[in-house]
Design an enzyme around this catalytic site. Structure first.
Site, PDB file in Angstrom:
ATOM      1  N   GLU A  64      -7.265   3.094  -6.795  1.00  0.00           N
ATOM      2  CA  GLU A  64      -8.142   2.964  -5.642  1.00  0.00           C
ATOM      3  C   GLU A  64      -9.603   2.853  -6.062  1.00  0.00           C
ATOM      4  O   GLU A  64      -9.989   3.240  -7.169  1.00  0.00           O
ATOM      5  CB  GLU A  64      -7.956   4.181  -4.710  1.00  0.00           C
ATOM      6  CG  GLU A  64      -8.790   4.177  -3.441  1.00  0.00           C
ATOM      7  CD  GLU A  64      -8.580   2.953  -2.552  1.00  0.00           C
ATOM      8  OE1 GLU A  64      -8.838   1.824  -3.028  1.00  0.00           O
ATOM      9  OE2 GLU A  64      -8.193   3.138  -1.393  1.00  0.00           O
TER      10      GLU A  64
ATOM     11  N   ARG B  78       0.372   8.610  -5.830  1.00  0.00           N
ATOM     12  CA  ARG B  78       0.774   8.228  -4.482  1.00  0.00           C
ATOM     13  C   ARG B  78       1.299   6.797  -4.427  1.00  0.00           C
ATOM     14  O   ARG B  78       2.203   6.492  -3.646  1.00  0.00           O
ATOM     15  CB  ARG B  78      -0.376   8.429  -3.493  1.00  0.00           C
ATOM     16  CG  ARG B  78      -1.687   7.708  -3.807  1.00  0.00           C
ATOM     17  CD  ARG B  78      -2.789   8.208  -2.900  1.00  0.00           C
ATOM     18  NE  ARG B  78      -4.093   7.578  -3.095  1.00  0.00           N
ATOM     19  CZ  ARG B  78      -5.008   7.992  -3.948  1.00  0.00           C
ATOM     20  NH1 ARG B  78      -4.769   9.036  -4.721  1.00  0.00           N
ATOM     21  NH2 ARG B  78      -6.182   7.370  -4.029  1.00  0.00           N
TER      22      ARG B  78
ATOM     23  N   ARG C 118       0.854  -1.190   0.000  1.00  0.00           N
ATOM     24  CA  ARG C 118       0.000   0.000   0.000  1.00  0.00           C
ATOM     25  C   ARG C 118       0.892   1.242   0.000  1.00  0.00           C
ATOM     26  O   ARG C 118       1.986   1.244   0.568  1.00  0.00           O
ATOM     27  CB  ARG C 118      -0.910   0.032   1.230  1.00  0.00           C
ATOM     28  CG  ARG C 118      -1.903   1.209   1.203  1.00  0.00           C
ATOM     29  CD  ARG C 118      -2.670   1.345   2.495  1.00  0.00           C
ATOM     30  NE  ARG C 118      -3.500   2.548   2.479  1.00  0.00           N
ATOM     31  CZ  ARG C 118      -4.014   3.116   3.557  1.00  0.00           C
ATOM     32  NH1 ARG C 118      -3.813   2.587   4.754  1.00  0.00           N
ATOM     33  NH2 ARG C 118      -4.758   4.205   3.463  1.00  0.00           N
ATOM     34  N   HIS C 119       0.402   2.302  -0.610  1.00  0.00           N
ATOM     35  CA  HIS C 119       1.157   3.558  -0.676  1.00  0.00           C
ATOM     36  C   HIS C 119       1.343   4.188   0.703  1.00  0.00           C
ATOM     37  O   HIS C 119       0.653   3.845   1.675  1.00  0.00           O
ATOM     38  CB  HIS C 119       0.439   4.555  -1.596  1.00  0.00           C
ATOM     39  CG  HIS C 119      -0.912   4.970  -1.099  1.00  0.00           C
ATOM     40  ND1 HIS C 119      -1.093   5.911  -0.116  1.00  0.00           N
ATOM     41  CD2 HIS C 119      -2.151   4.560  -1.452  1.00  0.00           C
ATOM     42  CE1 HIS C 119      -2.376   6.074   0.119  1.00  0.00           C
ATOM     43  NE2 HIS C 119      -3.054   5.256  -0.676  1.00  0.00           N
TER      44      HIS C 119
ATOM     45  N   HIS D  32      -3.460   0.465  -3.401  1.00  0.00           N
ATOM     46  CA  HIS D  32      -4.197   1.290  -2.453  1.00  0.00           C
ATOM     47  C   HIS D  32      -4.980   0.420  -1.471  1.00  0.00           C
ATOM     48  O   HIS D  32      -5.173  -0.778  -1.705  1.00  0.00           O
ATOM     49  CB  HIS D  32      -5.162   2.203  -3.203  1.00  0.00           C
ATOM     50  CG  HIS D  32      -4.515   3.006  -4.282  1.00  0.00           C
ATOM     51  ND1 HIS D  32      -4.133   4.320  -4.113  1.00  0.00           N
ATOM     52  CD2 HIS D  32      -4.140   2.671  -5.550  1.00  0.00           C
ATOM     53  CE1 HIS D  32      -3.572   4.771  -5.223  1.00  0.00           C
ATOM     54  NE2 HIS D  32      -3.568   3.791  -6.108  1.00  0.00           N
TER      55      HIS D  32
END
Length: 219
Positions: free
Chosen positions: A85, A61, A9-10, A156
């Protein structure tokens, strides 16, 4: 032949910190998110973990997190819109903690969630995740592009949970039981067509996620 998948995940963004729904809005990492990514990079170096192939969401991101963690340029990534996302349509930019009953249903009752105008359903994202995993499995098969290597997938929170749902068979009602902090990394191994969950590589707490116990204690 074994192929290893690492789902990341970012790092944190200002929208995470403000508990705002990001969805498809292309919000960049904030300074803390970049620090988280650097710390993840340092931990992976200690583990002598590098990646043969990198997939990333097209949103900044996630891609920047992948760049920091791997030290490689975005042009070397396979950017894939299926990894973006979950879209929240007209709700993007609204607080997911202070929003109305429909937003609370998103977080508390996913089986009965109805997306807003322009938004995606949980099943929409699940389908994207399923399609991506199908192609990832093909690439991990003998003769595939990823066969025998370590593969990083930068994505995400909701999309990563959907991927894990595909891999584990988790029912939708338990969607939020999987805790996914910023820069968390989940590991799966694929060998002889069998996918096996491995211990997590990176685990953090996310003080701005309502599904972490710590958030409820401090709210």
């Amino acid at each position: 032949m074994r192929t290893d998948w690492y789902f990341l995940r970012h790092g944190e963004t200002d929208y995470n910190r403000k508990t705002l729904m990001q969805g498809h809005i292309d919000i960049p990492l904030n300074d803390n998110g970049r620090r988280q990514a650097r710390e993840a990079r340092d931990e992976l170096k200690k583990q002598r973990l590098s990646f043969q192939h990198i997939y990333s969401s097209t949103l900044d991101r996630a891609a920047e997190t992948g760049e920091i963690v791997t030290g490689r340029a975005r042009r070397d990534f396979s950017l894939d819109s299926r990894l973006i996302e979950m879209g929240f349509g007209v709700w993007e930019g609204i607080s997911y903690v202070e929003g109305g009953p429909e937003i609370l249903r998103l977080n508390d009752d996913p089986e009965h969630y109805i997306p807003p105008k322009g938004g995606e359903s949980f099943e929409d994202v699940y389908q994207r995740a399923s399609d991506f995993i199908r192609d990832l499995k093909r690439a991990a098969a003998p003769g595939g592009d990823d066969a025998g290597g370590n593969v990083l997938i930068a994505t995400h929170g909701c999309t990563l949970r959907s991927i894990l749902r595909v891999l584990s068979g988790l029912p939708l009602r338990d969607f939020w039981t999987v805790k996914v902090g910023n820069c968390d990394m989940f590991h799966y191994a694929v060998e002889d067509g069998v996918i096996r969950e491995c211990p997590m590589v990176l685990r953090h707490q996310d003080p701005f996620d309502p599904h972490f116990i710590e958030y409820h204690k401090n709210s």
